[in-house]
Design a protein around this motif. Sequence first.
Motif, mmCIF file in Angstrom:
data_model
loop_
_atom_site.group_PDB
_atom_site.id
_atom_site.type_symbol
_atom_site.label_atom_id
_atom_site.label_comp_id
_atom_site.label_asym_id
_atom_site.label_seq_id
_atom_site.Cartn_x
_atom_site.Cartn_y
_atom_site.Cartn_z
ATOM 1 N N SER A 66 0.803 -1.213 0.000
ATOM 2 C CA SER A 66 0.000 0.000 0.000
ATOM 3 C C SER A 66 0.841 1.271 0.000
ATOM 4 C CB SER A 66 -0.956 0.024 1.206
ATOM 5 O OG SER A 66 -0.232 0.002 2.417
ATOM 6 N N SER A 67 2.092 1.169 0.474
ATOM 7 C CA SER A 67 2.956 2.353 0.471
ATOM 8 C C SER A 67 3.416 2.702 -0.936
ATOM 9 C CB SER A 67 4.177 2.116 1.360
ATOM 10 O OG SER A 67 4.991 1.083 0.835
ATOM 11 N N LEU A 73 -3.735 4.767 -2.165
ATOM 12 C CA LEU A 73 -3.966 4.241 -0.822
ATOM 13 C C LEU A 73 -3.058 4.881 0.228
ATOM 14 C CD1 LEU A 73 -4.429 0.451 -1.677
ATOM 15 C CD2 LEU A 73 -6.183 2.220 -1.408
ATOM 16 N N LYS A 74 -2.240 5.855 -0.184
ATOM 17 C CA LYS A 74 -1.379 6.536 0.772
ATOM 18 C C LYS A 74 -2.156 7.544 1.615
ATOM 19 C CE LYS A 74 3.008 6.238 -1.734
ATOM 20 N NZ LYS A 74 4.095 7.012 -2.380
ATOM 21 N N SER A 75 -3.290 7.961 1.102
ATOM 22 C CA SER A 75 -4.116 8.958 1.778
ATOM 23 C C SER A 75 -5.215 8.284 2.609
ATOM 24 C CB SER A 75 -4.753 9.890 0.741
ATOM 25 O OG SER A 75 -5.852 10.585 1.278
ATOM 26 N N LYS A 76 -5.368 8.739 3.817
ATOM 27 C CA LYS A 76 -6.427 8.227 4.682
ATOM 28 C C LYS A 76 -7.804 8.500 4.083
ATOM 29 C CE LYS A 76 -8.509 9.038 9.240
ATOM 30 N NZ LYS A 76 -8.384 9.802 10.508
ATOM 31 N N ILE A 81 -8.676 9.019 0.925
ATOM 32 C CA ILE A 81 -8.969 8.210 -0.259
ATOM 33 C C ILE A 81 -9.212 6.760 0.118
ATOM 34 C CG2 ILE A 81 -8.074 7.393 -2.462
ATOM 35 C CD1 ILE A 81 -6.513 9.949 -2.711
ATOM 36 N N SER A 82 -8.405 6.238 1.023
ATOM 37 C CA SER A 82 -8.582 4.841 1.449
ATOM 38 C C SER A 82 -9.976 4.624 2.016
ATOM 39 C CB SER A 82 -7.524 4.472 2.500
ATOM 40 O OG SER A 82 -6.223 4.557 1.967
ATOM 41 N N GLN A 83 -10.445 5.579 2.810
ATOM 42 C CA GLN A 83 -11.787 5.468 3.388
ATOM 43 C C GLN A 83 -12.863 5.571 2.315
ATOM 44 O OE1 GLN A 83 -11.558 8.581 6.358
ATOM 45 N NE2 GLN A 83 -11.008 7.122 7.973
ATOM 46 N N SER A 84 -12.633 6.433 1.312
ATOM 47 C CA SER A 84 -13.608 6.570 0.222
ATOM 48 C C SER A 84 -13.665 5.304 -0.621
ATOM 49 C CB SER A 84 -13.250 7.773 -0.660
ATOM 50 O OG SER A 84 -13.331 8.978 0.064
ATOM 51 N N VAL A 85 -12.498 4.705 -0.870
ATOM 52 C CA VAL A 85 -12.459 3.447 -1.624
ATOM 53 C C VAL A 85 -13.152 2.345 -0.826
ATOM 54 C CG1 VAL A 85 -10.961 1.670 -2.595
ATOM 55 C CG2 VAL A 85 -10.366 4.077 -2.877
ATOM 56 N N LEU A 86 -12.950 2.347 0.488
ATOM 57 C CA LEU A 86 -13.621 1.379 1.362
ATOM 58 C C LEU A 86 -15.144 1.545 1.257
ATOM 59 C CD1 LEU A 86 -13.437 -0.791 3.604
ATOM 60 C CD2 LEU A 86 -13.319 1.075 5.271
ATOM 61 N N GLY A 87 -15.607 2.792 1.228
ATOM 62 C CA GLY A 87 -17.037 3.049 1.079
ATOM 63 C C GLY A 87 -17.573 2.550 -0.252
ATOM 64 N N LEU A 88 -16.775 2.734 -1.319
ATOM 65 C CA LEU A 88 -17.176 2.256 -2.639
ATOM 66 C C LEU A 88 -17.312 0.735 -2.643
ATOM 67 C CD1 LEU A 88 -17.627 2.857 -5.687
ATOM 68 C CD2 LEU A 88 -15.157 2.619 -5.991
ATOM 69 N N MET A 89 -16.357 0.059 -2.051
ATOM 70 C CA MET A 89 -16.401 -1.404 -1.989
ATOM 71 C C MET A 89 -17.582 -1.891 -1.144
ATOM 72 S SD MET A 89 -14.213 -3.014 -3.814
ATOM 73 C CE MET A 89 -14.681 -4.565 -3.054
ATOM 74 N N SER A 90 -17.923 -1.145 -0.121
ATOM 75 C CA SER A 90 -19.044 -1.546 0.748
ATOM 76 C C SER A 90 -20.366 -1.511 -0.001
ATOM 77 C CB SER A 90 -19.111 -0.631 1.976
ATOM 78 O OG SER A 90 -17.922 -0.728 2.743
ATOM 79 N N ARG A 91 -20.447 -0.695 -1.041
ATOM 80 C CA ARG A 91 -21.690 -0.572 -1.812
ATOM 81 C C ARG A 91 -21.797 -1.638 -2.905
ATOM 82 N NH1 ARG A 91 -19.948 4.731 -2.192
ATOM 83 N NH2 ARG A 91 -19.893 4.683 -4.479
ATOM 84 N N ILE A 113 -5.598 -1.169 5.921
ATOM 85 C CA ILE A 113 -4.910 0.036 5.449
ATOM 86 C C ILE A 113 -5.436 1.271 6.167
ATOM 87 C CG2 ILE A 113 -4.584 1.542 3.441
ATOM 88 C CD1 ILE A 113 -4.632 -1.046 1.724
ATOM 89 N N CYS A 114 -6.753 1.347 6.316
ATOM 90 C CA CYS A 114 -7.345 2.481 7.050
ATOM 91 C C CYS A 114 -6.885 2.474 8.506
ATOM 92 C CB CYS A 114 -8.871 2.426 6.970
ATOM 93 S SG CYS A 114 -9.539 2.783 5.324
ATOM 94 N N GLY A 115 -6.774 1.267 9.068
ATOM 95 C CA GLY A 115 -6.301 1.163 10.446
ATOM 96 C C GLY A 115 -4.876 1.658 10.591
ATOM 97 N N ARG A 116 -4.033 1.391 9.585
ATOM 98 C CA ARG A 116 -2.663 1.870 9.628
ATOM 99 C C ARG A 116 -2.618 3.389 9.569
ATOM 100 N NH1 ARG A 116 -0.982 -2.563 5.168
ATOM 101 N NH2 ARG A 116 -0.714 -4.350 6.553
ATOM 102 N N HIS A 117 -3.507 3.971 8.755
ATOM 103 C CA HIS A 117 -3.571 5.442 8.698
ATOM 104 C C HIS A 117 -3.932 6.007 10.075
ATOM 105 C CE1 HIS A 117 -2.816 6.017 4.486
ATOM 106 N NE2 HIS A 117 -3.837 5.265 4.111
ATOM 107 N N GLU A 118 -4.875 5.346 10.751
ATOM 108 C CA GLU A 118 -5.269 5.793 12.088
ATOM 109 C C GLU A 118 -4.088 5.682 13.050
ATOM 110 O OE1 GLU A 118 -7.935 7.202 13.093
ATOM 111 O OE2 GLU A 118 -9.250 6.935 11.354
ATOM 112 N N SER A 119 -3.364 4.558 12.975
ATOM 113 C CA SER A 119 -2.210 4.364 13.860
ATOM 114 C C SER A 119 -1.139 5.405 13.599
ATOM 115 C CB SER A 119 -1.634 2.958 13.647
ATOM 116 O OG SER A 119 -2.585 1.964 13.960
ATOM 117 N N ARG A 120 -0.899 5.691 12.316
ATOM 118 C CA ARG A 120 0.110 6.677 11.975
ATOM 119 C C ARG A 120 -0.272 8.056 12.499
ATOM 120 N NH1 ARG A 120 -0.047 5.860 6.985
ATOM 121 N NH2 ARG A 120 1.619 4.335 6.831
#
Length: 309
Positions: free
Chosen positions: A223-224, A229-232, A234-244, A266-273
């Motif tokens: 992901s790096s 996927l480097k952006s929190k 964008i990663s969350q928006s992509v996650l939302g797209l997949m959820s639909r 990946i979103c969890g890593r953004h939160e940790s960072r």
Amino acid sequence: MLVSLASGSDIALAVRLAALRSLSSFLLLSVDLAKRHRTLLKGLLEDEEKPVKVAALATVAKLILTSPNEFPDLLDGVSDLMDTDTSEVQLEAYTVYAHLLLSKKMKAQGFMKRLAVGLLHKDARIKGLMKELVTQLMDGNAKSRCVLVISIFKQCPGNRRDSLARTLVNDILAPCDLEAEEFGSSVLQLLRLGQSEAAHFLPKLHPSKNLVSKIDSWTQLDSSKVCALKSKKISQSVLGLMSRYRPASAAEKDTQTRVLSQLEKICGRHESRAQLPYEVKGGICIEDYEREISKFKDVRLDGSLADLL
């Protein structure tokens, strides 16, 4: 006589305008005559008097519409007026270009940046004109509509793409455009290349099987190394797209589950960072730390702690 009266800066404005109107009627009768006076017209486009500029613009517009390939220098003069501080003159200049594009005297591809800037113009009249122009230019099939919108977006100055994306979503693009396969693929490509502003389109996209496949390929990479996927955000928006996504088979369901799991990590890593209390030195990312910690856990210590120390 008419040339002297129209160009004379020390002559009364009303007289200049009357002379310019009369001169214009002659110029419009003959392309050769207009060519001989192109320097005069270019100078009038740069005149200090706003009414003279507007009157000259009207003449130039008719000449260009009649013979678009004969007056490239005058077309450049019209383009320059789009950047003037006088909104009335700007409006006239944008109107000239709108007529040229709608009459197919000029290709839209060379005007993309102007369309982008016009859609965000502070003058509501110019903004409205550009919205109407883009809407009419989009009168085609899904692929051509997609190419036009993506081209406008890509030519927009980077610091204004966020605003442009919102304008396109709210005022230009129809639901069928946002749900089209071509548009979704183009948005993912922009994100793949690091144009994070395209994330504004994600909540409106239709998660087709093809898009899911593209996102699946992202999550199988480091992901790096994937700009999208480097952006929190964008990663969350992509996650939302997949959820639909609504899978049509067990295999598609498995794919969705796997991709969602990876995206959540990946979103969890953004939160940790974001929660790290200090700056990580040496450019080491959180994934590298996780790998090193995992390696350490797998190490078997055969000696005592004292021997190790």
